[in-house]
Design a protein around this motif. Structure first.
Motif, mmCIF file in Angstrom:
data_model
loop_
_atom_site.group_PDB
_atom_site.id
_atom_site.type_symbol
_atom_site.label_atom_id
_atom_site.label_comp_id
_atom_site.label_asym_id
_atom_site.label_seq_id
_atom_site.Cartn_x
_atom_site.Cartn_y
_atom_site.Cartn_z
ATOM 1 N N GLY A 192 0.813 -1.068 -0.169
ATOM 2 C CA GLY A 192 0.086 0.148 0.411
ATOM 3 C C GLY A 192 0.930 1.396 -0.514
ATOM 4 O O GLY A 192 0.573 2.096 -0.919
ATOM 5 N N ALA A 193 2.183 1.367 0.740
ATOM 6 C CA ALA A 193 2.577 2.217 1.039
ATOM 7 C C ALA A 193 3.236 2.134 -0.611
ATOM 8 O O ALA A 193 3.579 3.829 -0.767
ATOM 9 N N GLY A 194 3.692 1.404 -1.098
ATOM 10 C CA GLY A 194 4.583 1.892 -2.676
ATOM 11 C C GLY A 194 3.765 2.359 -3.542
ATOM 12 O O GLY A 194 3.536 3.167 -4.209
ATOM 13 N N PHE A 222 -6.027 -15.059 16.616
ATOM 14 C CA PHE A 222 -4.636 -13.588 16.090
ATOM 15 C C PHE A 222 -6.046 -13.117 15.797
ATOM 16 O O PHE A 222 -5.847 -12.140 14.872
ATOM 17 N N PRO A 223 -6.589 -12.224 17.169
ATOM 18 C CA PRO A 223 -7.543 -10.893 17.151
ATOM 19 C C PRO A 223 -6.702 -9.323 17.046
ATOM 20 O O PRO A 223 -5.460 -9.741 16.595
ATOM 21 N N VAL A 224 -7.117 -9.331 15.368
ATOM 22 C CA VAL A 224 -6.098 -7.947 14.202
ATOM 23 C C VAL A 224 -7.161 -6.553 14.760
ATOM 24 O O VAL A 224 -7.795 -7.098 14.427
ATOM 25 N N PHE A 225 -6.147 -5.482 14.667
ATOM 26 C CA PHE A 225 -7.226 -4.714 14.256
ATOM 27 C C PHE A 225 -5.767 -4.113 13.754
ATOM 28 O O PHE A 225 -5.086 -3.234 13.827
ATOM 29 N N GLU A 226 -6.148 -3.617 12.273
ATOM 30 C CA GLU A 226 -5.535 -2.409 11.430
ATOM 31 C C GLU A 226 -6.484 -0.390 11.376
ATOM 32 O O GLU A 226 -7.520 -1.221 10.967
ATOM 33 N N ALA A 227 -5.151 -0.675 11.113
ATOM 34 C CA ALA A 227 -5.210 1.281 10.403
ATOM 35 C C ALA A 227 -4.914 1.735 9.788
ATOM 36 O O ALA A 227 -3.209 1.355 9.824
ATOM 37 N N GLY A 228 -4.999 2.917 9.198
ATOM 38 C CA GLY A 228 -4.028 3.378 7.858
ATOM 39 C C GLY A 228 -4.865 4.602 7.708
ATOM 40 O O GLY A 228 -5.957 4.988 7.992
ATOM 41 N N ALA A 284 -3.829 -7.288 -1.885
ATOM 42 C CA ALA A 284 -2.455 -7.775 -1.541
ATOM 43 C C ALA A 284 -2.161 -7.112 -0.241
ATOM 44 O O ALA A 284 -1.870 -6.110 -0.805
ATOM 45 N N SER A 285 -1.172 -7.297 0.128
ATOM 46 C CA SER A 285 -0.696 -7.110 1.351
ATOM 47 C C SER A 285 0.814 -7.704 1.449
ATOM 48 O O SER A 285 0.867 -8.927 1.433
ATOM 49 N N PHE A 286 2.200 -6.886 1.335
ATOM 50 C CA PHE A 286 3.365 -7.123 1.931
ATOM 51 C C PHE A 286 4.284 -7.228 3.507
ATOM 52 O O PHE A 286 3.872 -5.412 3.888
ATOM 53 N N GLY A 332 -3.064 4.504 -3.136
ATOM 54 C CA GLY A 332 -2.790 3.803 -1.715
ATOM 55 C C GLY A 332 -3.119 3.877 -1.108
ATOM 56 O O GLY A 332 -4.015 4.982 -0.317
ATOM 57 N N HIS A 333 -2.396 3.384 0.837
ATOM 58 C CA HIS A 333 -2.597 3.308 1.687
ATOM 59 C C HIS A 333 -1.407 3.497 2.572
ATOM 60 O O HIS A 333 -0.147 2.191 2.464
ATOM 61 N N TYR A 334 -1.383 3.887 3.403
ATOM 62 C CA TYR A 334 -0.151 3.909 4.546
ATOM 63 C C TYR A 334 -1.228 3.098 6.041
ATOM 64 O O TYR A 334 -2.067 3.829 6.061
ATOM 65 N N GLU A 335 -0.549 1.956 6.283
ATOM 66 C CA GLU A 335 -1.498 0.889 6.774
ATOM 67 C C GLU A 335 -0.670 -0.169 8.544
ATOM 68 O O GLU A 335 0.745 -0.286 7.598
ATOM 69 N N GLY A 336 -0.989 0.260 9.609
ATOM 70 C CA GLY A 336 0.265 -0.363 10.585
ATOM 71 C C GLY A 336 -1.420 -1.755 10.844
ATOM 72 O O GLY A 336 -2.254 -1.068 10.648
ATOM 73 N N ALA A 337 -1.058 -2.170 11.290
ATOM 74 C CA ALA A 337 -1.520 -3.788 12.675
ATOM 75 C C ALA A 337 -1.132 -3.966 13.535
ATOM 76 O O ALA A 337 0.415 -3.982 14.061
ATOM 77 N N LEU A 338 -1.970 -3.654 14.780
ATOM 78 C CA LEU A 338 -1.879 -4.395 15.699
ATOM 79 C C LEU A 338 -2.208 -6.357 16.026
ATOM 80 O O LEU A 338 -3.341 -5.807 15.795
#
Length: 230
Positions: A56-58, A81-87, A222-224, A66-72
């Motif tokens: 997403g950053a690329g 694996f509970p997941v929280f994603e934000a961007g 997709a994400s890397f 595009g987007h800038y995304e992080g996850a916990l």
């Protein structure tokens, strides 16, 4: 109805009922197995991980959107694996056919859960499937510069700014997570996305891009991920 035909009908119905019962029992067992947690001496809480999506950053740096995304991600027994994603998703697009300019920039949020599908749950690598619920509230700008209709010769320029929109969607996720060294992991995900509800279509039509979801006709993503496992 003769006794022979009655017995034949009874046997057929009994066979069908038995088949349905076996199928339902098998499906129930598979569902129970999927949602169960492996029992061993390993503790429930196994830490957490933070990650950042490079795809997403690329795209945000080198394309129209595009987007800038992080996850916990919380690790429960190396299996759930509970997941929280934000961007922040952004787009600046000029259509070469319609001469429309489209721009937006807004935060988005996703919450969900993944399950490790590998038999060796406590190994360094993971193969998981999961679900996400996503939401964004954003504003868009749409404009077209001075442009004369080639047939009727009238001006077709217009501009709309700060059009408020909301978008809800779901994702099915398949991904891998591989340990490189120490706490550093790298991972891929492939996602199928489906819109749940929206409030953005007006006189100007469907938005070209939705932060966090992608372009209006996108279903796959997709994400890397660069992951720090703590």
């Amino acid at each position: 109805m003769t006794i022979k035909s009655y017995m034949s009908s009874f046997i057929q119905r009994s066979a069908i009922s038995l088949l349905l019962l076996v199928t339902a029992t098998s499906a129930q067992a598979q569902v129970k197995k999927f949602f169960s947690m492996q029992k061993d001496s390993i503790s429930l809480f196994r830490g957490f991980a933070v990650s950042f999506d490079m795809v997403g950053a690329g795209m945000a740096l080198f394309s129209d959107y595009g987007h800038y995304e992080g996850a916990l991600r919380v690790n429960l027994h190396d299996e759930w694996f509970p997941v929280f994603e934000a961007g922040i998703g952004k787009a600046k697009h000029d259509d070469e056919v319609t001469f429309l300019h489209y721009s937006t920039s807004a935060p988005y949020f996703k919450i969900g859960i993944d399950k490790n599908m590998l038999k060796d749950k406590h190994g360094p690598n993971r193969l998981y499937v999961g679900l996400r619920y996503g939401f964004t509230s954003y504003k868009i700008d749409i404009s077209r510069p001075d442009y004369q209709d080639p047939v009727w010769q009238w001006d077709t320029s217009y501009s709309m700014t700060d059009v408020a929109c909301k978008y809800h969607w779901a994702e099915i996720v398949v991904g891998v997570d591989a340990k490189i060294f120490g706490p550093l992991h790298l991972g891929w995900t492939v996602r199928y996305k489906q819109r749940l509800s929206h409030s953005e279509e007006g006189e100007w039509g469907t938005p070209w891009y939705v932060p966090g979801f992608g372009t209006y006709d996108s279903k796959l993503g997709a994400s890397f991920n660069v992951i720090i496992d703590i």
